[in-house]
Design a protein around this motif. Structure first.
Motif, PDB file in Angstrom:
ATOM      1  N   ALA B 117     -37.778 -22.994   1.246  1.00  0.00           N
ATOM      2  CA  ALA B 117     -36.954 -24.210   1.307  1.00  0.00           C
ATOM      3  C   ALA B 117     -35.813 -24.137   0.295  1.00  0.00           C
ATOM      4  CB  ALA B 117     -37.835 -25.437   1.043  1.00  0.00           C
ATOM      5  N   ILE B 118     -36.128 -23.706  -0.906  1.00  0.00           N
ATOM      6  CA  ILE B 118     -35.088 -23.666  -1.954  1.00  0.00           C
ATOM      7  C   ILE B 118     -34.020 -22.621  -1.613  1.00  0.00           C
ATOM      8  CG2 ILE B 118     -34.653 -23.140  -4.395  1.00  0.00           C
ATOM      9  CD1 ILE B 118     -37.446 -24.294  -4.985  1.00  0.00           C
ATOM     10  N   GLU B 119     -34.479 -21.459  -1.177  1.00  0.00           N
ATOM     11  CA  GLU B 119     -33.505 -20.403  -0.859  1.00  0.00           C
ATOM     12  C   GLU B 119     -32.672 -20.783   0.368  1.00  0.00           C
ATOM     13  OE1 GLU B 119     -32.813 -18.000  -2.821  1.00  0.00           O
ATOM     14  OE2 GLU B 119     -34.484 -18.390  -4.198  1.00  0.00           O
ATOM     15  N   ARG B 120     -33.295 -21.503   1.287  1.00  0.00           N
ATOM     16  CA  ARG B 120     -32.538 -21.916   2.470  1.00  0.00           C
ATOM     17  C   ARG B 120     -31.491 -22.960   2.076  1.00  0.00           C
ATOM     18  NH1 ARG B 120     -34.455 -22.855   8.643  1.00  0.00           N
ATOM     19  NH2 ARG B 120     -32.344 -23.216   9.361  1.00  0.00           N
ATOM     20  N   TYR B 121     -31.906 -23.830   1.161  1.00  0.00           N
ATOM     21  CA  TYR B 121     -30.962 -24.836   0.642  1.00  0.00           C
ATOM     22  C   TYR B 121     -29.781 -24.133  -0.049  1.00  0.00           C
ATOM     23  CZ  TYR B 121     -29.181 -28.478  -2.481  1.00  0.00           C
ATOM     24  OH  TYR B 121     -28.376 -29.343  -3.172  1.00  0.00           O
ATOM     25  N   LYS B 122     -30.108 -23.078  -0.806  1.00  0.00           N
ATOM     26  CA  LYS B 122     -29.063 -22.332  -1.521  1.00  0.00           C
ATOM     27  C   LYS B 122     -28.295 -21.387  -0.584  1.00  0.00           C
ATOM     28  CE  LYS B 122     -30.788 -20.527  -5.397  1.00  0.00           C
ATOM     29  NZ  LYS B 122     -31.898 -19.964  -6.242  1.00  0.00           N
ATOM     30  N   GLN B 123     -28.734 -21.306   0.658  1.00  0.00           N
ATOM     31  CA  GLN B 123     -28.110 -20.463   1.689  1.00  0.00           C
ATOM     32  C   GLN B 123     -28.069 -18.994   1.283  1.00  0.00           C
ATOM     33  OE1 GLN B 123     -24.357 -22.373   2.595  1.00  0.00           O
ATOM     34  NE2 GLN B 123     -25.371 -23.880   3.879  1.00  0.00           N
ATOM     35  N   THR B 124     -29.175 -18.541   0.715  1.00  0.00           N
ATOM     36  CA  THR B 124     -29.248 -17.127   0.320  1.00  0.00           C
ATOM     37  C   THR B 124     -30.081 -16.309   1.318  1.00  0.00           C
ATOM     38  OG1 THR B 124     -31.197 -17.578  -0.999  1.00  0.00           O
ATOM     39  CG2 THR B 124     -29.083 -17.644  -2.152  1.00  0.00           C
ATOM     40  N   LEU B 125     -30.628 -16.982   2.324  1.00  0.00           N
ATOM     41  CA  LEU B 125     -31.509 -16.260   3.252  1.00  0.00           C
ATOM     42  C   LEU B 125     -30.702 -15.548   4.329  1.00  0.00           C
ATOM     43  CD1 LEU B 125     -34.361 -18.883   3.815  1.00  0.00           C
ATOM     44  CD2 LEU B 125     -34.305 -16.974   2.216  1.00  0.00           C
ATOM     45  N   PRO B 126     -31.198 -14.416   4.818  1.00  0.00           N
ATOM     46  CA  PRO B 126     -30.514 -13.750   5.937  1.00  0.00           C
ATOM     47  C   PRO B 126     -30.660 -14.592   7.208  1.00  0.00           C
ATOM     48  CG  PRO B 126     -32.604 -12.692   5.465  1.00  0.00           C
ATOM     49  CD  PRO B 126     -32.414 -13.708   4.399  1.00  0.00           C
ATOM     50  N   VAL B 127     -29.815 -14.324   8.184  1.00  0.00           N
ATOM     51  CA  VAL B 127     -29.898 -15.057   9.461  1.00  0.00           C
ATOM     52  C   VAL B 127     -31.222 -14.704  10.136  1.00  0.00           C
ATOM     53  CG1 VAL B 127     -28.815 -15.377  11.711  1.00  0.00           C
ATOM     54  CG2 VAL B 127     -27.397 -14.982   9.686  1.00  0.00           C
ATOM     55  N   HIS B 128     -31.942 -15.731  10.525  1.00  0.00           N
ATOM     56  CA  HIS B 128     -33.267 -15.498  11.115  1.00  0.00           C
ATOM     57  C   HIS B 128     -33.614 -16.655  12.035  1.00  0.00           C
ATOM     58  CE1 HIS B 128     -33.998 -18.138   7.692  1.00  0.00           C
ATOM     59  NE2 HIS B 128     -35.048 -18.576   8.357  1.00  0.00           N
ATOM     60  N   ASP B 129     -34.720 -16.513  12.774  1.00  0.00           N
ATOM     61  CA  ASP B 129     -35.176 -17.622  13.614  1.00  0.00           C
ATOM     62  C   ASP B 129     -36.600 -18.012  13.225  1.00  0.00           C
ATOM     63  OD1 ASP B 129     -36.766 -15.651  14.659  1.00  0.00           O
ATOM     64  OD2 ASP B 129     -35.508 -15.326  16.431  1.00  0.00           O
ATOM     65  N   PHE B 130     -37.141 -18.990  13.962  1.00  0.00           N
ATOM     66  CA  PHE B 130     -38.465 -19.528  13.643  1.00  0.00           C
ATOM     67  C   PHE B 130     -39.543 -18.448  13.741  1.00  0.00           C
ATOM     68  CE2 PHE B 130     -42.105 -22.491  14.953  1.00  0.00           C
ATOM     69  CZ  PHE B 130     -42.386 -22.835  13.637  1.00  0.00           C
ATOM     70  N   ALA B 131     -39.379 -17.551  14.729  1.00  0.00           N
ATOM     71  CA  ALA B 131     -40.377 -16.486  14.915  1.00  0.00           C
ATOM     72  C   ALA B 131     -40.433 -15.591  13.672  1.00  0.00           C
ATOM     73  CB  ALA B 131     -40.040 -15.663  16.152  1.00  0.00           C
ATOM     74  N   ASP B 132     -39.248 -15.321  13.082  1.00  0.00           N
ATOM     75  CA  ASP B 132     -39.230 -14.488  11.859  1.00  0.00           C
ATOM     76  C   ASP B 132     -39.979 -15.188  10.735  1.00  0.00           C
ATOM     77  OD1 ASP B 132     -37.653 -12.453  12.965  1.00  0.00           O
ATOM     78  OD2 ASP B 132     -35.846 -13.646  12.649  1.00  0.00           O
ATOM     79  N   TYR B 133     -39.764 -16.497  10.644  1.00  0.00           N
ATOM     80  CA  TYR B 133     -40.421 -17.270   9.584  1.00  0.00           C
ATOM     81  C   TYR B 133     -41.945 -17.284   9.783  1.00  0.00           C
ATOM     82  CZ  TYR B 133     -41.335 -21.253   6.477  1.00  0.00           C
ATOM     83  OH  TYR B 133     -41.807 -22.070   5.487  1.00  0.00           O
ATOM     84  N   LEU B 134     -42.359 -17.470  11.040  1.00  0.00           N
ATOM     85  CA  LEU B 134     -43.805 -17.458  11.316  1.00  0.00           C
ATOM     86  C   LEU B 134     -44.404 -16.081  11.041  1.00  0.00           C
ATOM     87  CD1 LEU B 134     -44.229 -19.588  14.579  1.00  0.00           C
ATOM     88  CD2 LEU B 134     -44.770 -20.226  12.232  1.00  0.00           C
ATOM     89  N   THR B 135     -43.625 -15.033  11.365  1.00  0.00           N
ATOM     90  CA  THR B 135     -44.115 -13.668  11.107  1.00  0.00           C
ATOM     91  C   THR B 135     -44.344 -13.459   9.614  1.00  0.00           C
ATOM     92  OG1 THR B 135     -42.778 -12.950  12.963  1.00  0.00           O
ATOM     93  CG2 THR B 135     -43.638 -11.225  11.546  1.00  0.00           C
ATOM     94  N   TYR B 136     -43.451 -14.042   8.818  1.00  0.00           N
ATOM     95  CA  TYR B 136     -43.562 -13.946   7.362  1.00  0.00           C
ATOM     96  C   TYR B 136     -44.811 -14.684   6.860  1.00  0.00           C
ATOM     97  CZ  TYR B 136     -42.388 -15.655   2.595  1.00  0.00           C
ATOM     98  OH  TYR B 136     -42.406 -16.011   1.269  1.00  0.00           O
ATOM     99  N   LEU B 137     -45.056 -15.870   7.414  1.00  0.00           N
ATOM    100  CA  LEU B 137     -46.193 -16.673   6.915  1.00  0.00           C
ATOM    101  C   LEU B 137     -47.527 -16.215   7.510  1.00  0.00           C
ATOM    102  CD1 LEU B 137     -44.685 -20.269   6.880  1.00  0.00           C
ATOM    103  CD2 LEU B 137     -45.181 -18.825   4.919  1.00  0.00           C
TER     104      LEU B 137
END
Lengths: 326, 380
Positions: B117-137
């Protein structure tokens, strides 16, 4: 940690170990070797368990047949069947004869760390009892009330690791004795005797209490219809005139409150009633709370607890042993 | 089999073949689906909790009606709320642990979600979609036993991963090392053998027994955790993902500041990045920032007074070291080598014992027992 600068880059998992990782074929061969070794150990464990069961059956048959042949001698024959709790908790014949002043023979049939299958499937003890019925048969209640999780039969797939572990433990112990690294176990007379090493222990090690409590909490209560072959044997024994007893063997009071607590008590009471109604099993409950100092560990009675419990058991047996005084 | 064996068996037999044998774009998603399946079987509550918090923490950033600040606040709040509900003392006293249970890996994925959440707020994350996020978690090797890896690193590795026999072999080696740490050193030596030595010493040498018990608790916690981290790193390598190291011989650290750069590195670096640095920027008070970071580090384990005190003691130790350390710009006086070696050794000894002593507050069930042990250690 809280050093704002410089920020270290995370260390990744590619750091070099002291030894370079071997090529994959080495892992493959090692895995194969481990599987083969484990299989070998498992087959040895199976053979060892079978041999133990066979030996137990043979010894039990010898004792029961001998007693059956002498049945006209006006002696009340009591068989106490169970686990190591029976081994440690129930005294020998002399104790009961002395206490009751009657001719009584107490035969202890026990195997360590088993459940009821050890007396019905791996060793057909109930078939032997049907053939040579005693006057009184006391069955350790744990065997009939709970689905005990610590049965180590290697014949059951889920216990493969336990069976191998047990076999290895026995082999290592035997090797240590042979090399003189540990004293040999004190000799015991089959189905009789009191483990001598208990006398040197004065205090119970309670470091593993949480493990024991966890095991007890996970115990499941049996239903009154899941052991049909055994029930048939019980009915047969009842018809042969054997008095059937479901015998409570105490554990430290702290553990007893967990065994019979937590919503399990009504289930157990109901099961005991059903056993009495269907199979004529009387329930003998030892009511006195026993502190840890009466035990050699968290389950087995010691030289203080044994006479107390056996005294109570003798008081229960004496009135039903209606044969002539000595 | 216990949980560790199940995770290893399932990862080696189930996840690893899927991660390499399926067509490229299906490999990691399948690993995530299998992880979700594993969690559903092991603990449905855990699977649902993770799916719910993950969906919310991602979905809130898709809401156009919210300002970026509200998105990050709400995203962090929902993760923290679930974490506090399950990890605080209150549900433990109510017996939740036995009736409802605690979601598996909750502390790890809560902190991953906050980081996201913090990194997304700071816009430091690479372009990704929900599937990438779920794969990470939903990544089983690190889901239940850490470390708290970061999304950009995971995302980069998931894009770059290629079959590498050396990396695969290194993974197997790490699993073996980790397993040996847990089973041989942790379970056999520290849990069983040393426990019996302590037990036999207790009647005649209670102070020594208490001291050894203290050492045993801290070292066993380290060995077990380091072993689990090794297994997690090894299992990740089998799938081709590199995750950060979590321990670097922490008991060889000569001061507590260095200790926390070597012990549970993924958590301490998380606290540095998301608690210490922001607090320092806001307040310009290093003492406050240090204490804040260490309190969060303590509460991560459990939302309880004992871990609060434990975290405060860690912070206090770091502050004491900062107070008395030699300023970095000060010229070193010429000292013989043996002198600096002795001072370093002394520092290692003091740091180790300070850490072990602070662990007393989390080892004992209540403050009375803590007092009794301290009396036994120092007053006899």
């Amino acid at each position: 940690m809280p050093n704002p600068s410089p920020v270290r880059k995370p260390v990744h998992a590619n750091r070099q170990s002291v030894f370079a990782a071997p090529p994959l074929w080495v892992w493959g061969l090692t895995g194969l070797g481990v599987l083969l070794g484990f299989g070998l150990l498992f087959s040895m464990a199976v053979r060892s368990e079978k041999a133990l069961s066979q030996q137990f059956t043979t010894d039990a048959e010898t004792v029961l047949r001998r007693e059956w042949r002498m049945r006209s001698d006006s002696v009340t024959r009591v068989v106490v069947l169970g686990t190591s709790l029976v081994e440690n908790g129930v005294a020998d014949t002399d104790f009961f004869e002395g206490r009751c002043g009657k001719r009584i023979r107490v035969i202890k049939l026990y195997r360590e760390a088993v459940n009821i299958d050890a007396f019905t499937e791996t060793a057909p003890i109930f078939k032997l009892l049907e053939r040579y019925p005693p006057d009184i048969l006391c069955i350790e209640e744990n065997l009939l009330l709970f689905r005990l999780p610590y049965f180590l039969s290697p014949g059951q797939a889920e216990n493969v690791f336990d069976a191998v572990n047990r076999h290895l433990t026995i082999q290592v112990k035997s090797l240590k004795i042979q090399l003189g690294l540990r004293p040999p176990d004190p000799e015991r007379v089959l189905f009789q005797g009191f483990p001598r090493e208990q006398h040197v222990q004065n205090q119970v090690d309670t470091t593993a209490l949480s493990t024991t409590l966890a095991e007890i909490r996970h115990r499941q209560v049996r239903t009154p219809a899941e052991l049909p072959a055994l029930y048939r044997s019980l009915q047969q024994l009842h018809q042969s005139g054997t008095r059937l007893i479901l015998l409570h063997l105490p554990r430290p009071a702290v553990l007893e409150s967990v065994i019979y607590g937590e919503g399990r008590d009504p289930l157990l009471r109901d099961l005991i009633k059903q056993y009495h109604r269907l199979y004529h099993l009387e329930h003998w409950q030892f009511d006195r709370p026993m502190p840890f100092r009466y035990f050699v560990d968290q389950a087995h009675l010691n030289h203080i607890g044994n006479p107390i419990y056996s005294g109570w058991l003798a008081d229960k047996i004496c009135p039903v042993a209606t044969l002539p005084q000595r | 089999m216990n949980e560790l064996n199940w995770i290893i068996a399932f990862s080696v037999v189930g996840l690893t073949p899927m991660a390499w044998l399926l067509p490229g774009r299906w490999q990691l998603p399948t690993v995530s689906v299998l992880t979700a399946g594993f969690m559903l079987v092991a603990s449905p509550l855990s699977a649902l909790s993770l799916l719910l918090t993950a969906s919310l923490s991602y979905g809130l950033f898709r809401l156009k009606s919210l300002t970026p600040a509200w998105r990050v606040v709400l995203s962090i709040s929902q993760s923290v709320l679930v974490w506090i509900i399950f990890k605080s003392e209150w549900p433990m006293h109510q017996g939740w642990q036995t009736t409802v249970g605690v979601p598996l890996g909750l502390s790890y994925y809560t902190f991953r979600q906050i980081h996201y959440a913090i990194e997304r707020y700071k816009q430091t994350l690479p372009v990704h979609d929900f599937a990438d996020y779920l794969t990470y978690l939903f990544f089983l090797p690190t889901l239940l036993i850490g470390p708290i890896n970061r999304f950009p690193d995971f995302y980069r590795d998931s894009r770059r991963r290629r079959w590498d026999a050396v990396l695969f072999s290194t993974g197997l080696e790490r699993i073996l090392y980790g397993y040996a740490k847990i089973v041989l050193i942790g379970n056999m030596l520290l849990t069983n053998k040393l426990a019996h030595i302590i037990y036999t010493l207790q009647p005649n040498h209670p102070s020594l027994a208490s001291y050894l018990s203290l050492i045993r608790f801290a070292t066993n916690a380290y060995i077990q955790f380091a072993g689990f981290s090794d297994v997690a790193i090894g299992l990740s390598l089998l799938i081709g993902i590199r995750v950060p190291e979590n321990f670097e011989s922490p008991f060889l650290a000569s001061n507590l500041n260095e200790f926390w750069k070597r012990y549970h590195i993924s958590l301490s670096s998380w606290c540095r990045d998301y608690v210490f640095t922001p607090l320092l920027s806001l307040t310009r008070q290093p003492v406050l920032a240090t204490l804040g970071a260490m309190l969060v580090l303590g509460l991560w384990h459990e939302w309880s007074s004992q871990y609060l005190v434990w975290g405060a003691l860690q912070g206090l130790g770091v502050l004491i070291w900062h107070r008395f350390k030699r300023p970095s710009g000060e010229a070193k006086t010429a000292q013989p080598a043996w002198h600096s070696n002795v001072m370093h050794g002394l520092g290692v000894l003091i740091t180790f014992h300070y850490f072990c002593l602070t662990c007393l507050v989390i080892q004992k069930n209540n403050w009375q027992a803590v007092g009794q042990t301290l009396t036994q250690l120092f007053a006899r």
